[in-house]
Design a protein around this motif. Sequence first.
Motif, PDB file in Angstrom:
ATOM      1  N   ARG A 138       0.828  -1.212   0.000  1.00 37.34           N
ATOM      2  CA  ARG A 138       0.000   0.000   0.000  1.00 37.34           C
ATOM      3  C   ARG A 138       0.862   1.261   0.000  1.00 37.34           C
ATOM      4  NH1 ARG A 138      -5.155   0.493   0.682  1.00 37.34           N
ATOM      5  NH2 ARG A 138      -4.949   2.390   1.922  1.00 37.34           N
ATOM      6  N   ASN A 139       2.086   1.150   0.461  1.00 34.35           N
ATOM      7  CA  ASN A 139       2.974   2.321   0.498  1.00 34.35           C
ATOM      8  C   ASN A 139       4.142   2.205  -0.477  1.00 34.35           C
ATOM      9  OD1 ASN A 139       1.957   4.111   2.846  1.00 34.35           O
ATOM     10  ND2 ASN A 139       1.931   2.043   3.719  1.00 34.35           N
ATOM     11  N   SER A 140       3.981   1.378  -1.499  1.00 32.87           N
ATOM     12  CA  SER A 140       5.018   1.224  -2.519  1.00 32.87           C
ATOM     13  C   SER A 140       5.341   2.568  -3.169  1.00 32.87           C
ATOM     14  CB  SER A 140       4.555   0.234  -3.586  1.00 32.87           C
ATOM     15  OG  SER A 140       5.410   0.274  -4.713  1.00 32.87           O
ATOM     16  N   GLN A 141       6.591   2.751  -3.535  1.00 32.76           N
ATOM     17  CA  GLN A 141       7.041   3.993  -4.167  1.00 32.76           C
ATOM     18  C   GLN A 141       7.246   3.850  -5.674  1.00 32.76           C
ATOM     19  OE1 GLN A 141       7.604   7.066  -2.135  1.00 32.76           O
ATOM     20  NE2 GLN A 141       6.147   5.686  -1.148  1.00 32.76           N
TER      21      GLN A 141
ATOM     22  N   SER B 214       2.058  -2.014  -6.251  1.00 33.30           N
ATOM     23  CA  SER B 214       1.338  -1.199  -5.279  1.00 33.30           C
ATOM     24  C   SER B 214      -0.135  -1.592  -5.229  1.00 33.30           C
ATOM     25  CB  SER B 214       1.470   0.289  -5.621  1.00 33.30           C
ATOM     26  OG  SER B 214       0.990   0.538  -6.927  1.00 33.30           O
TER      27      SER B 214
ATOM     28  N   GLY C 280      -3.785   0.092  -4.201  1.00 29.18           N
ATOM     29  CA  GLY C 280      -4.439   1.372  -3.956  1.00 29.18           C
ATOM     30  C   GLY C 280      -5.912   1.191  -3.687  1.00 29.18           C
TER      31      GLY C 280
ATOM     32  N   ALA D   1      -2.606   2.842  -8.845  1.00 29.49           N
ATOM     33  CA  ALA D   1      -1.789   1.783  -8.246  1.00 29.49           C
ATOM     34  C   ALA D   1      -1.740   0.604  -9.207  1.00 29.49           C
ATOM     35  CB  ALA D   1      -2.370   1.352  -6.903  1.00 29.49           C
TER      36      ALA D   1
ATOM     37  N   THR E 134      -2.192   7.060   1.657  1.00 35.26           N
ATOM     38  CA  THR E 134      -0.939   6.372   1.923  1.00 35.26           C
ATOM     39  C   THR E 134       0.247   7.204   1.440  1.00 35.26           C
ATOM     40  OG1 THR E 134      -1.240   5.210  -0.175  1.00 35.26           O
ATOM     41  CG2 THR E 134      -1.960   4.068   1.818  1.00 35.26           C
TER      42      THR E 134
ATOM     43  N   LYS F  57       2.133   6.426  -1.104  1.00 37.47           N
ATOM     44  CA  LYS F  57       2.419   6.207  -2.521  1.00 37.47           C
ATOM     45  C   LYS F  57       2.687   7.541  -3.213  1.00 37.47           C
ATOM     46  CE  LYS F  57      -1.307   3.764  -3.477  1.00 37.47           C
ATOM     47  NZ  LYS F  57      -1.797   3.410  -2.135  1.00 37.47           N
TER      48      LYS F  57
END
Length: 467
Positions: free
Chosen positions: A21-24, A286, A288, A371, A427, A429
């Motif tokens: 959920r917090n992937s960059q 990710s 989202g 996402a 989040t 992201k």
Amino acid sequence: MNHPNLESLVRSAGNTVELLRNSQIGAYVYPVVPSEYSNWRTEQIGWRETAVLFDQTHHMAELTIKGPDALKLLSYLTINSFNGFSPNRAKQMVPCSHDGHVIGDGILFYLAPEEFLFVGRAPTVNWIQFHGETGGYRVDMIRDDRSPSHPRGKAVSRRHYRFQIQGPNAAKILERLNGGPLPEVKFFHMDSIRIAGRDVRCLRHGMAGAPGLEIWGPYAHYDEVRDAIVAAGADFGLVQIGARAYSSNTLESGWIPSPLPAIYSGDSMRKYREWLPANGYEGTASIGGSFVTSRIEDYYVTPYALGYGPFIKFDHDFIGREALERMASGPHRKKVTFAWNAEDVAKIWHSMLVPGEVPYKYFDLPNSNYASSTFDQISMAGKTVGFSMFGGYSFNERTVLSLGIVDEHIQIGDVLTLAWGEPDGGTRKTTVERHQQLDVRVRVSPTPYSRDVREGYHAEGWRARQV
């Protein structure tokens, strides 16, 4: 910290849901192809009224599988039956985890005896390659990954070009290219036609809902074949489709492109996670949306839920068979289209014009996804009954649409609530700005949403079976 593989990354993260959920990684990019050739509205109209050229050369990975065990390997990895499957045919291949949840899907081309080509997103290519390398099969594989999202001015090259010509005027364009009548190609069968003096392989397909042909060949021939298609289509209203409009066609035709691969949990998948790199698709993907749970398994989906139940054939041994046999009697969630309430959608855009207030989550056009895999909560009377998984705007229908799955008891015509935006302001992201959530009314509608697709598409396809 550098991790040697996905298993190490997942264990270190503690909670896989929070990791994804917090992937960059940023937004999913359709590479190389221009964003728009004209404008995305005109381009959407093209597949409904005239004809379109989809350039599929760059955004999918390919895996060629050759050898005496190629058919055995692929049959073991998919729910589909291979009875009667022979060269010059293709099928939508759907592999599952040992627990019967979908890893991905894509198109498998049976090119010649002992030779296959799979085309699709990375999760399924990875799964096939893993078993081909570790399962003791007598196969050779050639992998060609999708083009880089950001080539930074560097030259891009693929093994094959890949185009689709679709729409009401597609047959006229293809006949002009071929210099005469087209061969009678059955649905998901292959043949060849002539383009620019070359024999070009073709597949009867229909991504936009109208039957047409997908063609491919050596990448060195990309320019001359593409130029010939554009020239032949000039008299028939051919519209070139850019990256913005490309994936929005699925809102009308009903395919959910990017389910989360069901590989992040379970001892049966550990060896696979140890084989996968930490920085690959699965490790950087990710999640989202407003549907939030601490269990990664709650984001997995079955082939039944995605409308692939008719594909499941228990006439062969395959990974996930026992689990799917236990599920077979149901109940099953089902795939639907959500038509968003126009007044509620207007509230989203209006919020961006109010200074000093926190807006609702930005809704991009024509695709709203921010996402790799989207899960927006769908509820009825305060109870979660499913989630929306892929959304955007159809200029043809003048409607915001999204595709998703709902509980078995939900009926066409029901008005449900979609929670738009992530909780707690969003989040970390890179695609998420500070925002607030909004409850949006959505009407449960058929899949495919487009009447042309429902009534005109191949009678034995999954699209027809949903109705």
